[in-house]
Design an enzyme around this catalytic site. Sequence first.
Site, PDB file in Angstrom:
ATOM      1  N   ASP A  36      -7.272  -1.358  -4.301  1.00  0.00           N
ATOM      2  CA  ASP A  36      -8.338  -1.112  -3.322  1.00  0.00           C
ATOM      3  C   ASP A  36      -9.350  -0.103  -3.858  1.00  0.00           C
ATOM      4  O   ASP A  36     -10.570  -0.269  -3.677  1.00  0.00           O
ATOM      5  CB  ASP A  36      -7.741  -0.582  -2.014  1.00  0.00           C
ATOM      6  N   ASP A  44       0.853  -1.191   0.000  1.00  0.00           N
ATOM      7  CA  ASP A  44       0.000   0.000   0.000  1.00  0.00           C
ATOM      8  C   ASP A  44       0.885   1.235   0.000  1.00  0.00           C
ATOM      9  O   ASP A  44       2.026   1.201   0.455  1.00  0.00           O
ATOM     10  CB  ASP A  44      -0.913   0.017   1.229  1.00  0.00           C
TER      11      ASP A  44
END
Length: 212
Positions: free
Chosen positions: A188, A170
Amino acid sequence: VALVVGETIVFQGRRCQGARRFAPGETIAMRMSLVPQRRGVIRLADLRFGCAVDLGTKQAVFAWRGAPFPIGQRNSVWWLIEPYVGIETAVNLGALFGFGAGAGRYFALLSIVAAVGILLWLFRFGAAKDRWLTIALACVTAGIFGNLYDRLGFWYETGMPVAWQSGVRDWILFRYGDYTWPNFNIADSMLVSGALMLLWQALTDWLESMRS
């Protein structure tokens, strides 16, 4: 009922000029059956593009900013809009936005099952006939594959913490005051966008059924 006159198709009382001339033996049903197939192929191209953007940004950001702590520096944030939006590498050991930390392998299995189910929905059960639905499912599937690549450990390198083998990279950071939203990535974002599109379609379909 559709009627072909020269290169004009009359369908449900409307004329469609400039249509491609029918091949010998080709029927209206054959021509119309190609639409979902072509749309499905286009959505598969969208899926590949979404995966490429997700994996490319992960690779670029981690090469630029380095891996997170304990390998890299702690709290190494590059701010786009200080102190609200920034770039900070992180490894998510759970699912979306950190849910279910430590169960990465199980989420990888669920991701595979979900991806197979979506592809069957598109091409076996006719979801590709609906443009909005195919875009939504393409977003969801691209998000699944983008994070599945990480969960299967294809990015993992020797010397990294063992737990990272099923972790997801991330890098997008949102912060407001003392609250920090869990870091996330492009995959995401595609998952959430696709889910919201599916929810919107379900809501609009329900409202239409209520009116009728």
